[in-house]
Design a protein around this motif. Sequence first.
Motif, mmCIF file in Angstrom:
data_model
loop_
_atom_site.group_PDB
_atom_site.id
_atom_site.type_symbol
_atom_site.label_atom_id
_atom_site.label_comp_id
_atom_site.label_asym_id
_atom_site.label_seq_id
_atom_site.Cartn_x
_atom_site.Cartn_y
_atom_site.Cartn_z
ATOM 1 N N GLU A 149 1.770 1.726 2.242
ATOM 2 C CA GLU A 149 0.343 1.474 2.039
ATOM 3 C C GLU A 149 -0.061 1.724 0.586
ATOM 4 O O GLU A 149 -0.753 0.903 -0.030
ATOM 5 C CB GLU A 149 -0.459 2.384 2.970
ATOM 6 C CG GLU A 149 -1.954 2.284 2.823
ATOM 7 C CD GLU A 149 -2.670 3.303 3.706
ATOM 8 O OE1 GLU A 149 -3.792 3.672 3.330
ATOM 9 O OE2 GLU A 149 -2.118 3.720 4.743
ATOM 10 N N VAL A 150 0.380 2.838 0.021
ATOM 11 C CA VAL A 150 0.032 3.173 -1.364
ATOM 12 C C VAL A 150 0.689 2.187 -2.330
ATOM 13 O O VAL A 150 0.065 1.747 -3.297
ATOM 14 C CB VAL A 150 0.412 4.632 -1.691
ATOM 15 C CG1 VAL A 150 0.217 4.939 -3.167
ATOM 16 C CG2 VAL A 150 -0.416 5.601 -0.838
ATOM 17 N N ALA A 151 1.942 1.806 -2.058
ATOM 18 C CA ALA A 151 2.625 0.826 -2.908
ATOM 19 C C ALA A 151 1.878 -0.512 -2.898
ATOM 20 O O ALA A 151 1.721 -1.152 -3.941
ATOM 21 C CB ALA A 151 4.068 0.648 -2.461
ATOM 22 N N ASN A 152 1.418 -0.925 -1.720
ATOM 23 C CA ASN A 152 0.634 -2.162 -1.643
ATOM 24 C C ASN A 152 -0.645 -2.053 -2.469
ATOM 25 O O ASN A 152 -1.032 -3.007 -3.152
ATOM 26 C CB ASN A 152 0.294 -2.495 -0.191
ATOM 27 C CG ASN A 152 1.474 -3.048 0.556
ATOM 28 O OD1 ASN A 152 2.382 -3.630 -0.014
ATOM 29 N ND2 ASN A 152 1.489 -2.866 1.869
ATOM 30 N N ASP A 153 -1.300 -0.888 -2.414
ATOM 31 C CA ASP A 153 -2.495 -0.666 -3.231
ATOM 32 C C ASP A 153 -2.171 -0.801 -4.716
ATOM 33 O O ASP A 153 -2.950 -1.368 -5.486
ATOM 34 C CB ASP A 153 -3.094 0.718 -2.973
ATOM 35 C CG ASP A 153 -3.778 0.837 -1.624
ATOM 36 O OD1 ASP A 153 -4.011 -0.209 -0.970
ATOM 37 O OD2 ASP A 153 -4.086 1.979 -1.217
ATOM 38 N N ILE A 154 -1.026 -0.275 -5.099
ATOM 39 C CA ILE A 154 -0.613 -0.331 -6.504
ATOM 40 C C ILE A 154 -0.433 -1.777 -6.954
ATOM 41 O O ILE A 154 -0.925 -2.172 -8.011
ATOM 42 C CB ILE A 154 0.681 0.479 -6.720
ATOM 43 C CG1 ILE A 154 0.378 1.967 -6.546
ATOM 44 C CG2 ILE A 154 1.300 0.188 -8.083
ATOM 45 C CD1 ILE A 154 1.599 2.834 -6.353
ATOM 46 N N PHE A 155 0.264 -2.565 -6.155
ATOM 47 C CA PHE A 155 0.466 -3.963 -6.536
ATOM 48 C C PHE A 155 -0.839 -4.746 -6.515
ATOM 49 O O PHE A 155 -1.063 -5.612 -7.360
ATOM 50 C CB PHE A 155 1.538 -4.622 -5.662
ATOM 51 C CG PHE A 155 2.932 -4.189 -6.041
ATOM 52 C CD1 PHE A 155 3.436 -4.471 -7.294
ATOM 53 C CD2 PHE A 155 3.715 -3.484 -5.152
ATOM 54 C CE1 PHE A 155 4.711 -4.063 -7.676
ATOM 55 C CE2 PHE A 155 4.984 -3.073 -5.501
ATOM 56 C CZ PHE A 155 5.493 -3.358 -6.762
ATOM 57 N N PHE A 156 -1.712 -4.425 -5.586
ATOM 58 C CA PHE A 156 -3.020 -5.076 -5.559
ATOM 59 C C PHE A 156 -3.825 -4.725 -6.816
ATOM 60 O O PHE A 156 -4.386 -5.601 -7.473
ATOM 61 C CB PHE A 156 -3.796 -4.676 -4.294
ATOM 62 C CG PHE A 156 -5.155 -5.301 -4.209
ATOM 63 C CD1 PHE A 156 -5.291 -6.646 -3.888
ATOM 64 C CD2 PHE A 156 -6.302 -4.560 -4.465
ATOM 65 C CE1 PHE A 156 -6.548 -7.242 -3.814
ATOM 66 C CE2 PHE A 156 -7.554 -5.141 -4.395
ATOM 67 C CZ PHE A 156 -7.678 -6.490 -4.071
#
Length: 186
Positions: free
Chosen positions: A46-53
Motif C-alpha cells: 500500500e505504501v509503495a503504491n502511494d509512493i509511485f502515485f
Amino acid sequence: MEINDIDIIIEVLDGNTDKFAILIDKYKNKIFKIVSMHVPQDYVEEVANDIFFKSYKSLKTFKNDSPLINWLTVISIRTCKDFWRKKYAQKDMPMSSFSEETEQTIEQGIDYRTPEDNILGEEKYKMLMKAMEYLKPVERTIISMMYAEERSVAEIASITGMTESNVKVTAFRARKKLSEILNTMM
C-alpha cells in the motif's frame, strides 16, 4: 539498448503515461526494500503504491540534478513518515491490553524480512522490530537508513533535510532509547 530515465520522464510528461510503468518496473524492488524497512509488512504494498502515485503526480518537479532513485528515496522516506504520523494520530492501545494470541499475531506482522535474510535470528529480530515501533518516526527512519540500508550520515542528511550533526545526535539518542527498550523487554 536501455532507455534512460530522463527520456522516459519526458515521454510521460508529453502524455505517454504508459511509459511510467517502465520506471515502476525498474525501481519497484528498491522502493519495496526501503518501505519494508520502515513500515509493517502488511502495509508495504500500500505504501509503495502511494509512493509511485506521488512520484507520478510530481514527476514534473524532478530536476535531474541527481539520479532518479535518490528522488524516489526522498519520496519514499516522506511517505513512510506520513504513514507513521497517521498511525500515531490513531488512538494507541497498550500491548498489555491484548490477548496473548493477538500479541503473537502483531509480532508476526512485524517481521519485515525472512529469517534467512536476518543475521540476528528470528526471535531477536522480531524483538528488535517490536522495539523499533516505540521510536519516533524520524528516529526509526535514521536507524533504518544507517544500519539496514547502510547509508552514510551525509546521505541521510541529504535525504531527510537534516544537518549531519542532527542526524548523528538523533541516531545516538535513538540507539540509546532502543537499548533501554530492549533491556526492558528482556
